[in-house]
Design a protein around this motif. Structure first.
Motif, PDB file in Angstrom:
ATOM      1  N   LYS A  30       0.824  -1.210   0.000  1.00 47.89           N
ATOM      2  CA  LYS A  30       0.000   0.000   0.000  1.00 47.89           C
ATOM      3  C   LYS A  30       0.858   1.260   0.000  1.00 47.89           C
ATOM      4  CE  LYS A  30      -3.582   2.384   2.682  1.00 47.89           C
ATOM      5  NZ  LYS A  30      -4.428   2.336   3.904  1.00 47.89           N
ATOM      6  N   HIS A  31       1.965   1.223   0.766  1.00 53.71           N
ATOM      7  CA  HIS A  31       2.796   2.424   0.928  1.00 53.71           C
ATOM      8  C   HIS A  31       4.122   2.333   0.172  1.00 53.71           C
ATOM      9  CE1 HIS A  31      -0.024   3.825   3.926  1.00 53.71           C
ATOM     10  NE2 HIS A  31       0.107   2.714   4.612  1.00 53.71           N
ATOM     11  N   HIS A  32       4.241   1.376  -0.737  1.00 52.54           N
ATOM     12  CA  HIS A  32       5.487   1.177  -1.483  1.00 52.54           C
ATOM     13  C   HIS A  32       5.875   2.458  -2.240  1.00 52.54           C
ATOM     14  CE1 HIS A  32       8.398  -0.584  -4.242  1.00 52.54           C
ATOM     15  NE2 HIS A  32       8.344  -1.711  -3.543  1.00 52.54           N
ATOM     16  N   PRO A  33       7.178   2.840  -2.200  1.00 52.92           N
ATOM     17  CA  PRO A  33       7.618   4.076  -2.868  1.00 52.92           C
ATOM     18  C   PRO A  33       7.310   4.117  -4.360  1.00 52.92           C
ATOM     19  CG  PRO A  33       9.305   3.274  -1.382  1.00 52.92           C
ATOM     20  CD  PRO A  33       8.263   2.208  -1.434  1.00 52.92           C
ATOM     21  N   LYS A  35       4.704   2.988  -5.738  1.00 50.94           N
ATOM     22  CA  LYS A  35       3.280   3.284  -5.870  1.00 50.94           C
ATOM     23  C   LYS A  35       2.951   4.692  -5.388  1.00 50.94           C
ATOM     24  CE  LYS A  35      -1.119   0.943  -5.003  1.00 50.94           C
ATOM     25  NZ  LYS A  35      -1.772  -0.173  -4.279  1.00 50.94           N
ATOM     26  N   ASN A  36       3.841   5.245  -4.559  1.00 50.73           N
ATOM     27  CA  ASN A  36       3.611   6.569  -3.989  1.00 50.73           C
ATOM     28  C   ASN A  36       4.848   7.453  -4.187  1.00 50.73           C
ATOM     29  OD1 ASN A  36       0.976   5.988  -2.219  1.00 50.73           O
ATOM     30  ND2 ASN A  36       2.389   4.282  -1.951  1.00 50.73           N
ATOM     31  N   ASP A  39       6.135  10.799  -2.057  1.00 47.11           N
ATOM     32  CA  ASP A  39       5.193  10.925  -0.941  1.00 47.11           C
ATOM     33  C   ASP A  39       5.931  10.559   0.344  1.00 47.11           C
ATOM     34  OD1 ASP A  39       3.204  10.691   0.989  1.00 47.11           O
ATOM     35  OD2 ASP A  39       1.737   9.861  -0.403  1.00 47.11           O
ATOM     36  N   GLU A  41       5.103  10.919   3.482  1.00 49.92           N
ATOM     37  CA  GLU A  41       4.277  10.265   4.500  1.00 49.92           C
ATOM     38  C   GLU A  41       4.164   8.766   4.222  1.00 49.92           C
ATOM     39  OE1 GLU A  41      -0.223  10.471   6.466  1.00 49.92           O
ATOM     40  OE2 GLU A  41       0.406  11.979   4.983  1.00 49.92           O
ATOM     41  N   ALA A  42       3.944   8.414   2.949  1.00 45.88           N
ATOM     42  CA  ALA A  42       3.852   6.999   2.574  1.00 45.88           C
ATOM     43  C   ALA A  42       5.193   6.308   2.804  1.00 45.88           C
ATOM     44  CB  ALA A  42       3.431   6.869   1.110  1.00 45.88           C
ATOM     45  N   GLU A  43       6.286   6.988   2.489  1.00 49.63           N
ATOM     46  CA  GLU A  43       7.614   6.412   2.692  1.00 49.63           C
ATOM     47  C   GLU A  43       7.863   6.131   4.168  1.00 49.63           C
ATOM     48  OE1 GLU A  43      12.227   7.875   2.338  1.00 49.63           O
ATOM     49  OE2 GLU A  43      10.871   8.427   0.694  1.00 49.63           O
TER      50      GLU A  43
END
Length: 372
Positions: A30-33, A35-36, A39, A41-43
């Motif tokens: 879900k939070h893979h770099p 994919k984001n 980002d 926050e996701a990292e």
């Protein structure tokens, strides 16, 4: 306050190994770099999930975390104590992502062809012996470590087998069609580089042994057998790899007069019959120095005196344990005539008749109090 590892992965403490792995894969994807991109926050959530999984997927670390919380890894650095980086995550957990991100487990573009595998140097292990005072107060130990480092003058070149990617791709014809697999390059071990030049005293990987003094901060309250980790102080890896870690195993020395039981300490105090009858004061050992303790007149053998806060600090930061002083009235084995005559005359004296009161607890009640 640092976030609970179970909450990060959205699981309960009773989760199985399979459930822990499934929860981590879900969070990581879900939070893979890839994919984001860009980002932060996701990292950060991606790193937190990896840190939680690194601890909870390891039976020994999970047991320590369940018992001591985040304090079990204080001063460790790296995994299990914060400070995770992308290279560590993908080098250790890349297989969990499977082919979701180009098969390489990397983050060099969503859906791309993966990334160069980062080689990590081997870990080193040492044992550090601590006194009870060190455990109670925390200490910084300076340790001489012999570790492999990159030899000055060593240069590397792009691996000709994998052209620097660290991977080789093989295509196999199967009954289901053509299957493509990517594995670490056999020539460079996945580093993407090979030795170009090296000095004569370096090994085949361009490394040499060097002695270094490493400062290890050991928090108060550690227990025998606990293992701390100093990130990046193990052996270097060749080329663009990252250094391994220094694993520090704790060994606790026996104290001459104090015995440890969790966060509490026990001390056996022997008093003479005159002191037990008349009262007195005695100096006893604690982990912070000597203290004087008062002996009330008429004290009974087996009485436990509790000195609150004179034990070991909780590694979870929940205050300190207590020092339990066990009173033992010492009965002399030999008497001279005068002493013997005195005790003979006291045999029928009512003051010497045992008359336990309701406040004088039995042995089993005292044991129960010790563990409550």
């Amino acid at each position: 306050m640092k976030e609970d590892y179970y909450d990060i992965l959205g699981i309960s403490k009773g989760a199985s190994d399979a459930e822990i792995k499934k929860a981590y894969r879900k969070m990581a994807l879900k939070h893979h770099p890839d994919k984001n991109p860009d980002d932060k926050e996701a990292e950060e959530k991606f790193k937190k999930a990896a840190e939680a999984y690194e601890v909870l997927s390891n039976a020994d670390k999970k047991a320590r975390y369940d018992q001591f919380g985040h304090q079990a890894f204080e001063g460790n650095g790296g995994f299990g104590g914060g400070g995770m980086n992308m290279d560590d995550i993908f080098s250790q957990f890349g297989d969990i992502f499977g082919g979701a991100f180009g098969g390489g487990g990397g983050f060099s573009g969503f859906g791309g062809g993966g990334r160069q595998r980062v080689v990590k140097g081997s870990n080193l292990r040492i044992r550090v012996t601590l006194s009870l005072e060190d455990v109670a107060n925390g200490v910084e130990k300076k340790i001489k470590v012999k570790r492999k480092v990159q030899a000055p003058g060593t240069t590397y070149k792009t691996c000709s087998t994998c052209n620097g990617s660290g991977q080789v791709t093989r295509v196999t014809n199967t009954i289901l069609g053509r299957m493509q697999t990517a594995t670490a390059c056999p020539t460079c071990g996945g580093a993407g580089q090979s030795i170009d030049k090296k000095p004569s005293d370096a090994d085949a990987n361009g490394l040499k042994v060097s002695e270094e003094t490493v400062a290890v901060k050991i928090p108060a309250g550690v227990v025998d057998g606990m293992q701390l980790k100093v990130t990046g102080k193990g052996n270097d890896a060749p080329g663009n790899g990252i250094a391994g870690d220094l694993l520090v195993a704790i060994q606790e020395e026996d104290h001459p007069t104090l015995k440890r039981e969790g966060d509490n300490l026990h001390y056996d105090m022997y008093v003479s019959i005159p002191d037990a009858v008349l009262g007195n004061s005695k100096e006893i050992d604690t982990v912070t120095g000597k203290v004087r303790i008062k002996i009330e007149p008429g004290v009974q053998s087996g009485k436990i005196l509790r000195l609150r806060g004179k034990g070991i600090p909780s590694i979870n930061g929940y205050g300190k344990g207590d020092l339990l002083v066990h009173v033992n009235v010492w009965t002399p084995k030999t008497l001279n005539k005068k002493q013997k005559a005195f005790f003979e005359s006291m045999k029928e004296d009512e003051h010497f008749e045992p008359k336990p009161e309701s406040s004088d607890k039995s042995f089993f009640e005292k044991v129960k109090d010790m563990f409550s």
